[in-house]
Each structure stands twice: as C-alpha cells, then as structure tokens.
Design a protein around this motif. Structure first.
Motif, PDB file in Angstrom:
ATOM      1  N   SER A  51       0.907  -1.171   0.031  1.00 22.89           N
ATOM      2  CA  SER A  51       0.008  -0.087  -0.017  1.00 22.89           C
ATOM      3  C   SER A  51       0.733   1.207  -0.189  1.00 22.89           C
ATOM      4  N   VAL A  52       0.015   2.339  -0.234  1.00 21.09           N
ATOM      5  CA  VAL A  52       0.870   3.746  -0.211  1.00 21.09           C
ATOM      6  C   VAL A  52       0.331   4.520   1.070  1.00 21.09           C
ATOM      7  N   GLY A  53       1.151   4.985   1.812  1.00 14.95           N
ATOM      8  CA  GLY A  53       0.833   5.751   2.986  1.00 14.95           C
ATOM      9  C   GLY A  53       0.464   7.039   2.527  1.00 14.95           C
ATOM     10  N   LEU A  54      -0.596   7.485   3.212  1.00 15.80           N
ATOM     11  CA  LEU A  54      -1.083   8.932   2.828  1.00 15.80           C
ATOM     12  C   LEU A  54      -1.250   9.748   4.255  1.00 15.80           C
ATOM     13  N   GLN A  55      -0.503  10.796   4.251  1.00 17.73           N
ATOM     14  CA  GLN A  55      -0.751  11.685   5.587  1.00 17.73           C
ATOM     15  C   GLN A  55      -1.584  13.006   5.030  1.00 17.73           C
ATOM     16  N   VAL A  56      -2.770  13.274   5.786  1.00 17.50           N
ATOM     17  CA  VAL A  56      -3.406  14.325   5.517  1.00 17.50           C
ATOM     18  C   VAL A  56      -3.257  15.184   6.518  1.00 17.50           C
ATOM     19  N   VAL A  57      -2.710  16.425   6.110  1.00 13.99           N
ATOM     20  CA  VAL A  57      -2.495  17.429   7.528  1.00 13.99           C
ATOM     21  C   VAL A  57      -3.260  18.656   7.220  1.00 13.99           C
ATOM     22  N   ASN A  58      -3.915  18.943   8.171  1.00 13.48           N
ATOM     23  CA  ASN A  58      -4.884  20.187   8.099  1.00 13.48           C
ATOM     24  C   ASN A  58      -4.318  21.488   8.677  1.00 13.48           C
ATOM     25  N   LYS A  59      -4.117  22.307   7.670  1.00 15.69           N
ATOM     26  CA  LYS A  59      -3.294  23.602   8.013  1.00 15.69           C
ATOM     27  C   LYS A  59      -4.264  24.735   8.093  1.00 15.69           C
ATOM     28  N   LEU A  60      -5.673  24.528   7.871  1.00 17.60           N
ATOM     29  CA  LEU A  60      -6.647  25.555   7.883  1.00 17.60           C
ATOM     30  C   LEU A  60      -6.981  25.869   9.305  1.00 17.60           C
ATOM     31  N   PRO A  61      -7.689  26.980   9.618  1.00 11.80           N
ATOM     32  CA  PRO A  61      -8.031  27.476  11.066  1.00 11.80           C
ATOM     33  C   PRO A  61      -9.215  26.893  11.806  1.00 11.80           C
ATOM     34  N   GLN A  62      -9.808  26.010  10.654  1.00 14.62           N
ATOM     35  CA  GLN A  62     -11.093  25.140  11.158  1.00 14.62           C
ATOM     36  C   GLN A  62     -11.012  23.816  11.150  1.00 14.62           C
ATOM     37  N   THR A  63     -11.554  22.950  11.933  1.00 16.85           N
ATOM     38  CA  THR A  63     -11.709  21.447  11.981  1.00 16.85           C
ATOM     39  C   THR A  63     -12.471  21.068  10.607  1.00 16.85           C
ATOM     40  N   LEU A  64     -11.983  20.205   9.815  1.00 20.24           N
ATOM     41  CA  LEU A  64     -12.635  19.651   8.643  1.00 20.24           C
ATOM     42  C   LEU A  64     -13.002  18.248   8.727  1.00 20.24           C
ATOM     43  N   ASP A  65     -13.903  17.864   8.253  1.00 19.38           N
ATOM     44  CA  ASP A  65     -14.103  16.324   7.989  1.00 19.38           C
ATOM     45  C   ASP A  65     -13.622  15.937   6.475  1.00 19.38           C
TER      46      ASP A  65
END
Length: 197
Positions: free
Chosen positions: A61-75
């Motif tokens: 598999s390919v590892g995927l890291q999603v980083v939230n740099k925005l000021p709000q919590t996103l789903d």
C-alpha cells in the motif's frame, strides 16, 4: 457483512419468539438454538469491532498523510479511483475530522489505481475542499497539506459528493441494523440469564 447482520437480526427475533417454548421435547433444541444465537452474535460483533479498531495496514500500500493547516476542523473523505476495464470505480472512505495543525494517516491499496481524491467538509453538506492527486510512484508515501479552501474541479467534486452521500447513507442504514441487532441481542441475553437463575 450486511448478510451476517441480517442473519443475526432474524435469528434474534426467532429466539425471542421461541422464548415461550419452555416444555416438551423441543424445548431443549429451542434453548440450544437461543444459546448458539447469542454466542454467535457476540463473537461476530467482537471480531468485527476488533477488526475495525485495528490499524488498517495494507500489504503493498501507499501511506497517505493528510495534514490540516486550515484554522477550522474539517471532516475529510478519501476517494480512491480504481480502474476497472475502461471504466473508473470510485471507492469513498471516511478519514475523519482533523483539527487545525493535526494529521491523519491512511493506507491506500493502489494495485488497480494511480489516482485518489480528497474531499473536505465543513459541517455535513458543505464541501469546502477538493483536490485530485496522482500517484506516479507507488513506492513513495504521500503527504497532502490542506492550506486553503479550494475546489480543483467542479465536475469531479460533484461526482465525489454523490459518492460520499451514498457512502454515508449506507453507513447510516448499517448503523440502524446494528443498533437493532444489539437491542435484540441484549433482550435475548437477559432472558437467557433470567431463565438460568
């Protein structure tokens, strides 16, 4: 999965109906059926919850890291674009809510795919982020930093939205069936324990 949940539901309903059979030759078989129903149901749900709770490592598999740099919590949702013959099959997966400056790691099975999409929701229906990513080298893990509210493709994001809505609808239906199963399982367990006393 759904097949076993429906079997458990009808077996638990039948067990509740058969609770009234307390005498005669058939009573032993009824009790055995009720005990087997409860044991199978508990075993199935225990296995299912352990499997769901375990980290989803996938071979090749390919590892995927999603980083939230925005000021709000996103789903966030991940949509894997699988190539089946000449058509594309979209497989959505819920990554989860990611707070600002936090990240989530997912593992993508890319044997039939070289592309994935990421959709970010603010609330339940408000799609505020959509990006399309290709995977040219399947030996290198991916890092996606969400730094602004963008929609890279209205056409693709509409397709992603439909897939996410269908995915959430199916999960809601599954949740209702599981809740009913738990309720019936609890009733059966209480009646079994009460009878044994």
């Amino acid at each position: 999965m759904v097949f076993f949940i429906l079997i458990i539901f009808w077996a638990c309903v039948l067990s509740l109906i058969l609770y009234k059979v307390k005498s005669g030759e058939i009573a032993k078989w009824v009790k055995l059926f009720r005990i087997l129903t409860v044991v199978f149901s508990v075993s199935f749900f225990a296995y299912w919850f352990i499997k769901k709770s375990a980290v989803a490592f996938v071979d090749n598999s390919v590892g995927l890291q999603v980083v939230n740099k925005l000021p709000q919590t996103l789903d966030f949702y991940l949509i894997n674009v699988n190539k089946v013959d000449k058509n594309s099959a979209l497989e959505p997966k819920h990554i989860g809510k990611i707070r600002p400056e936090y990240y989530r790691v997912e593992y993508l099975k890319m044997d039939k795919s070289d592309e994935y999409w990421i959709a970010g929701y603010l609330g339940k229906k408000n799609l505020v982020y959509f990006s399309q990513h290709s995977v040219p080298n399947k030996n290198i893990d991916q890092i996606v930093e969400v730094q602004n509210y963008i929609n890279q493709s209205m056409k693709l994001s509409d397709a992603a939205k439909k897939q996410v809505d269908a995915y959430n609808y199916e999960n809601t239906k599954l949740g209702i069936w599981i809740t009913l199963d738990f309720l019936l399982l609890f009733l059966n367990l209480v009646l079994l324990l009460r009878k044994n006393k």
